[in-house]
Design an enzyme around this catalytic site. Sequence first.
Site, PDB file in Angstrom:
ATOM      1  N   ASN A 206      31.193 134.129 -72.792  1.00  0.00           N
ATOM      2  CA  ASN A 206      30.602 134.600 -71.531  1.00  0.00           C
ATOM      3  C   ASN A 206      30.658 136.121 -71.503  1.00  0.00           C
ATOM      4  O   ASN A 206      31.275 136.729 -72.380  1.00  0.00           O
ATOM      5  CB  ASN A 206      31.366 133.960 -70.345  1.00  0.00           C
ATOM      6  CG  ASN A 206      32.834 134.349 -70.369  1.00  0.00           C
ATOM      7  OD1 ASN A 206      33.184 135.517 -70.240  1.00  0.00           O
ATOM      8  ND2 ASN A 206      33.704 133.362 -70.553  1.00  0.00           N
ATOM      9  N   ASP A 275      35.259 127.069 -69.951  1.00  0.00           N
ATOM     10  CA  ASP A 275      35.671 125.758 -69.435  1.00  0.00           C
ATOM     11  C   ASP A 275      35.441 124.643 -70.449  1.00  0.00           C
ATOM     12  O   ASP A 275      35.989 123.550 -70.307  1.00  0.00           O
ATOM     13  CB  ASP A 275      34.906 125.450 -68.145  1.00  0.00           C
ATOM     14  CG  ASP A 275      35.403 126.317 -66.995  1.00  0.00           C
ATOM     15  OD1 ASP A 275      36.623 126.572 -66.933  1.00  0.00           O
ATOM     16  OD2 ASP A 275      34.573 126.762 -66.181  1.00  0.00           O
ATOM     17  N   LYS A 333      40.451 126.662 -54.976  1.00  0.00           N
ATOM     18  CA  LYS A 333      41.128 127.009 -56.245  1.00  0.00           C
ATOM     19  C   LYS A 333      42.566 127.455 -55.987  1.00  0.00           C
ATOM     20  O   LYS A 333      43.481 127.138 -56.753  1.00  0.00           O
ATOM     21  CB  LYS A 333      40.368 128.125 -56.975  1.00  0.00           C
ATOM     22  CG  LYS A 333      39.072 127.645 -57.618  1.00  0.00           C
ATOM     23  CD  LYS A 333      38.284 128.763 -58.284  1.00  0.00           C
ATOM     24  CE  LYS A 333      36.905 128.251 -58.673  1.00  0.00           C
ATOM     25  NZ  LYS A 333      35.983 129.290 -59.121  1.00  0.00           N
ATOM     26  N   LYS A 337      45.335 125.298 -57.903  1.00  0.00           N
ATOM     27  CA  LYS A 337      46.039 125.952 -59.018  1.00  0.00           C
ATOM     28  C   LYS A 337      47.406 126.472 -58.601  1.00  0.00           C
ATOM     29  O   LYS A 337      48.050 127.205 -59.353  1.00  0.00           O
ATOM     30  CB  LYS A 337      45.163 127.073 -59.593  1.00  0.00           C
ATOM     31  CG  LYS A 337      43.797 126.555 -60.070  1.00  0.00           C
ATOM     32  CD  LYS A 337      42.966 127.606 -60.783  1.00  0.00           C
ATOM     33  CE  LYS A 337      41.520 127.122 -60.935  1.00  0.00           C
ATOM     34  NZ  LYS A 337      40.900 127.430 -62.197  1.00  0.00           N
TER      35      LYS A 337
END
Length: 394
Positions: A206, A275, A333, A337
């Site tokens: 990316n 991912d 998130k 997480k």
Amino acid sequence: MKDKTVILGVTGGIAAYKAVDLLRMMKRAGANVKVVMTEAAARFVGEITFRVLSGNPVGMGLFDSPEGWDVNHVALAQEADLIIVAPATANVIGKAANGLADDLLSCVIMASRRSVLFAPAMNSGMYESDAVQANIETLKSRGFHFIGPGTGDLACGQGVGRMEEPGIIFEAAAGLLSCKTLDGVPVVITAGPTREKIDAVRFISNPSTGRMGYAAAREAARRGACVTLISGPSDLSDPFGVKIIRVQSALDMQKALDENLPGSKIFISAAAVSDFRPSEPEDYKIKKSDASLNVELVPNPDLLALAGKNKGGRIHVGFAAETEDMKENALKKLGEKNLDMIVANDIRSEDSGFGTETDRAMIILSDGTAEDLPVMKKEELAGIILDRVEKLLK
Ligand code: CTP
């Protein structure tokens, strides 16, 4: 560096021209810079260059008339917050190590009680000589700082002895000048993209440059933290005073985290971890053909979520790259997480996200408080993130 007074000592070497860049960087950062040069340095760069760019008189002769009534070298030594000697020749290092003070710069160094940073530059034979090495060891043992030299092109060929780049000297100087609010705190930071191999020459990745994570690493190191930076492929130069571990894939990054997270107090996960990864990467180069190529992708582990399962008292900071519903997604998130703080970015905005110099971020804490920040450079954002982390530490 803002409002600090830095004495920039310039001695006689080819690298003296690079001291001009260093001076400009410090001026841009708001420092008051006073240049003291040796007569030999004046053979390489004119005094007027330093005078105009620093906006201050340049000191050279020990017996020049001082601006005020003060004895020149004592006044300069007293007002300095930091002395940088760049380039530092074997001669000035030798004088400082052996108590010789026969020109303005060596007197200022000896009279000062503040930090002195030497950036040596000389021929490799001279640098590697027992005399210079012994002098450097002596100075280090007395608390003087050294940066470089690097290896590369020298005036007389190739080898070790090349003055460190001005940007790196600037960073080291900024570190010496800043408050050590994270003194000795072990910090782990991930940065950059990961590369997931398809075959010997192809990969999935990316556009992350690593800039956010590197800025955080640099800022934490300036504050005195012991920083381990786990970086995916990035063109950025290694931040000064940081242990850097270079990795390629998400699984490599996971291994480095397993080895380095235990014992750390702060984890900042700025990496853009891929991912997915190809399920069966090939070691050879897949030959092209007219047929379509199907690459099966399997999910990578979520490194931050995994680390969150066993975080103890460590502070975890994550990032959220979002294209819609930024706050809601970031909050999700944060919970999933097990984070203490999340920095959310709208990556569709032109001044925020991957590959940009700036970010328009929102900082959300685990108690739900959200802080909307204006557009700012990633370096500045790194400072704000660490300010908030320091509050959480307390
Ligand atoms: N992250 C991670 N491991 C992954 C993916 C992400 O550790 N495999 C971390 C990133 O470093 C970042 C945070 O998780 O701090 C959020 O990353 P982001 O890409 O915004 O979200 P994802 O969790 O990947 O979810 P999605 O792609 O669905 O938005």
